[in-house]
Motif scaffolding. Structure first.
Motif, PDB file in Angstrom:
ATOM      1  N   ALA A 197      42.217   2.476 -14.973  1.00  0.00           N
ATOM      2  CA  ALA A 197      43.032   3.717 -15.611  1.00  0.00           C
ATOM      3  C   ALA A 197      41.836   4.883 -15.531  1.00  0.00           C
ATOM      4  O   ALA A 197      42.401   5.939 -15.208  1.00  0.00           O
ATOM      5  CB  ALA A 197      43.465   3.488 -17.025  1.00  0.00           C
ATOM      6  N   VAL A 198      40.851   4.627 -15.839  1.00  0.00           N
ATOM      7  CA  VAL A 198      39.859   5.650 -15.758  1.00  0.00           C
ATOM      8  C   VAL A 198      39.444   6.068 -14.126  1.00  0.00           C
ATOM      9  O   VAL A 198      39.333   7.484 -14.088  1.00  0.00           O
ATOM     10  CB  VAL A 198      38.352   5.266 -16.183  1.00  0.00           C
ATOM     11  N   ALA A 199      39.426   5.196 -13.419  1.00  0.00           N
ATOM     12  CA  ALA A 199      39.124   5.561 -12.046  1.00  0.00           C
ATOM     13  C   ALA A 199      40.269   6.183 -11.301  1.00  0.00           C
ATOM     14  O   ALA A 199      40.134   7.088 -10.276  1.00  0.00           O
ATOM     15  CB  ALA A 199      38.917   4.199 -11.140  1.00  0.00           C
ATOM     16  N   LEU A 200      41.697   6.006 -11.792  1.00  0.00           N
ATOM     17  CA  LEU A 200      42.731   6.646 -11.308  1.00  0.00           C
ATOM     18  C   LEU A 200      42.982   7.956 -12.051  1.00  0.00           C
ATOM     19  O   LEU A 200      44.096   8.528 -11.698  1.00  0.00           O
ATOM     20  CB  LEU A 200      43.909   5.808 -11.406  1.00  0.00           C
ATOM     21  N   LYS A 201      42.321   8.261 -13.055  1.00  0.00           N
ATOM     22  CA  LYS A 201      42.382   9.568 -13.866  1.00  0.00           C
ATOM     23  C   LYS A 201      43.756   9.407 -14.377  1.00  0.00           C
ATOM     24  O   LYS A 201      44.709  10.520 -14.598  1.00  0.00           O
ATOM     25  CB  LYS A 201      42.177  10.882 -12.916  1.00  0.00           C
ATOM     26  N   ALA A 202      44.282   8.300 -14.839  1.00  0.00           N
ATOM     27  CA  ALA A 202      45.622   8.140 -15.573  1.00  0.00           C
ATOM     28  C   ALA A 202      45.928   8.879 -16.691  1.00  0.00           C
ATOM     29  O   ALA A 202      45.068   9.410 -17.343  1.00  0.00           O
ATOM     30  CB  ALA A 202      45.801   6.678 -15.967  1.00  0.00           C
ATOM     31  N   GLU A 203      47.084   9.374 -16.701  1.00  0.00           N
ATOM     32  CA  GLU A 203      47.475  10.138 -17.868  1.00  0.00           C
ATOM     33  C   GLU A 203      47.842   9.327 -19.171  1.00  0.00           C
ATOM     34  O   GLU A 203      47.621   9.612 -20.251  1.00  0.00           O
ATOM     35  CB  GLU A 203      48.947  10.644 -17.753  1.00  0.00           C
ATOM     36  N   LYS A 204      48.129   7.851 -18.931  1.00  0.00           N
ATOM     37  CA  LYS A 204      48.311   7.086 -20.040  1.00  0.00           C
ATOM     38  C   LYS A 204      47.798   5.575 -19.635  1.00  0.00           C
ATOM     39  O   LYS A 204      47.921   5.279 -18.372  1.00  0.00           O
ATOM     40  CB  LYS A 204      50.081   6.806 -20.447  1.00  0.00           C
ATOM     41  N   PHE A 205      47.344   5.031 -20.578  1.00  0.00           N
ATOM     42  CA  PHE A 205      46.919   3.449 -20.442  1.00  0.00           C
ATOM     43  C   PHE A 205      47.594   2.606 -21.465  1.00  0.00           C
ATOM     44  O   PHE A 205      47.384   2.947 -22.588  1.00  0.00           O
ATOM     45  CB  PHE A 205      45.307   3.385 -20.589  1.00  0.00           C
ATOM     46  N   VAL A 206      48.499   1.665 -21.219  1.00  0.00           N
ATOM     47  CA  VAL A 206      49.357   0.798 -22.020  1.00  0.00           C
ATOM     48  C   VAL A 206      49.040  -0.486 -21.932  1.00  0.00           C
ATOM     49  O   VAL A 206      49.016  -0.956 -21.110  1.00  0.00           O
ATOM     50  CB  VAL A 206      51.067   1.255 -21.782  1.00  0.00           C
ATOM     51  N   GLN A 207      48.788  -1.067 -22.972  1.00  0.00           N
ATOM     52  CA  GLN A 207      48.633  -2.663 -23.118  1.00  0.00           C
ATOM     53  C   GLN A 207      50.002  -3.074 -23.812  1.00  0.00           C
ATOM     54  O   GLN A 207      50.214  -2.852 -25.131  1.00  0.00           O
ATOM     55  CB  GLN A 207      47.452  -2.897 -23.917  1.00  0.00           C
ATOM     56  N   LEU A 208      50.736  -4.104 -23.196  1.00  0.00           N
ATOM     57  CA  LEU A 208      51.711  -4.756 -23.717  1.00  0.00           C
ATOM     58  C   LEU A 208      50.971  -6.089 -24.480  1.00  0.00           C
ATOM     59  O   LEU A 208      50.583  -6.833 -23.717  1.00  0.00           O
ATOM     60  CB  LEU A 208      52.576  -5.398 -22.433  1.00  0.00           C
ATOM     61  N   THR A 209      51.370  -6.358 -25.780  1.00  0.00           N
ATOM     62  CA  THR A 209      50.731  -7.397 -26.320  1.00  0.00           C
ATOM     63  C   THR A 209      51.881  -8.132 -27.262  1.00  0.00           C
ATOM     64  O   THR A 209      52.809  -7.854 -27.115  1.00  0.00           O
ATOM     65  CB  THR A 209      49.550  -6.774 -27.438  1.00  0.00           C
ATOM     66  N   ASN A 210      51.207  -9.077 -28.006  1.00  0.00           N
ATOM     67  CA  ASN A 210      52.232  -9.967 -28.944  1.00  0.00           C
ATOM     68  C   ASN A 210      52.191  -9.733 -30.420  1.00  0.00           C
ATOM     69  O   ASN A 210      52.727 -10.207 -30.971  1.00  0.00           O
ATOM     70  CB  ASN A 210      51.770 -11.431 -28.805  1.00  0.00           C
TER      71      ASN A 210
END
Length: 290
Positions: A197-210
């Protein structure tokens, strides 16, 4: 009898979503896919539909996945005992072969196939492809973990190329060693996703969890903390609000935030279409760390 949404309610949903469509079209969103969302067939279908919808309207989605249960299943089939050191899988050369086979050859291609079935354009990659992920061996408090590594470099050119052509990159987190090291390394998918996400300069980083997100009281789902400013995270860890398995997930959010990603999210993968609810509604879901 099937419940039907009234026209005025349906139009209200679309009107609410419109500003979010405008905000994210053309932007990059990195999703770490794991947990129950990978095990339950209904939830799998929901996640794939969500990602294809995002891709169709012009959101650049990158899907990074784990596959621990599938690895455990294959190890059991071949009679290889799973061994863990402080919660991390000990990975000898034989285990590494199985990890690579399962993550890159089975889980990755299963996900690509599901996205194609939903009408998306997806391409499966591993961190080895084009030298995308480089890693070095982890030594955890002097304990040998075998071929377990930590990402030291991300080379996102192949991801950018696929995104530019409208594809959904699906990434399994097997990595190459650093220059001169020909070994493959088993990488924690959450951490790898944050660094991608950092390398791509992402707008959002989302973790799908339990889990629902960060809770004030683990026994009370209604105690969800919806927004956490990054400077308050250390105190929440110190007082035990963020504890156990939630700590590494929050730490991955911190990696992304420190690297310039504006918003990170820990959301409940057990809720159907949780990704769309988070992206396109004002109610949100889970915990945002910003």
């Amino acid at each position: 009898m099937q419940y039907k949404i009234k026209n005025e309610d349906w139009s209200d949903v679309l009107v609410q979503a419109l500003p979010y469509f405008k905000q994210f079209v053309g932007k990059t969103v990195v999703v770490k896919y794991g947990g129950n969302a990978m095990l339950d067939e209904t939830l799998k279908s929901c996640v794939m539909k969500d990602i294809v919808l995002l891709n169709t309207i012009g959101v650049r989605v990158v899907l990074v996945h784990g596959g621990g249960p599938a690895i455990n299943e294959m190890l059991e089939k071949v009679g290889k005992e799973s061994k863990f050191v402080d919660g991390l899988r000990y990975t000898d050369e034989e285990t590494m072969e199985i990890v690579q086979m399962v993550l890159t050859g089975k889980v990755n291609k299963d996900i690509v196939g599901m996205l194609l079935q939903e009408g998306g354009q997806a391409v499966g990659l591993s961190g080895v492809d084009s030298g995308m992920l480089r890693a070095q061996k982890i030594d955890k408090d002097g304990k040998d973990l075998g071929l377990v590594g930590v990402v030291t470099e991300v080379h996102p050119e192949i991801i950018e190329s696929l995104l530019g052509k409208g594809f959904i990159p699906v990434i399994s987190t097997v990595a190459l060693g650093e220059q001169g090291d020909i070994k493959r390394y088993n990488i924690n998918a959450d951490t790898a996703a944050a660094k991608i996400a950092v390398a791509l300069k992402a707008e959002k980083f989302v973790q799908l969890t339990n889990v629902a997100g960060v809770l004030k009281n683990l026994d009370d789902p209604k105690s969800l903390i919806q927004r956490i400013p990054m400077p308050t995270v250390p105190s929440l860890i110190e007082n035990g609000t963020i504890a156990g398995g939630m700590i590494p997930k929050v730490e991955c959010c911190m990696i992304a935030l420190r690297g310039g990603v504006p918003r990170t999210h820990i959301i409940d993968g057990r809720v159907p279409h949780s990704l769309l609810i988070e992206m396109f509604s004002d109610r949100g879901i889970g915990t945002m760390i910003y």
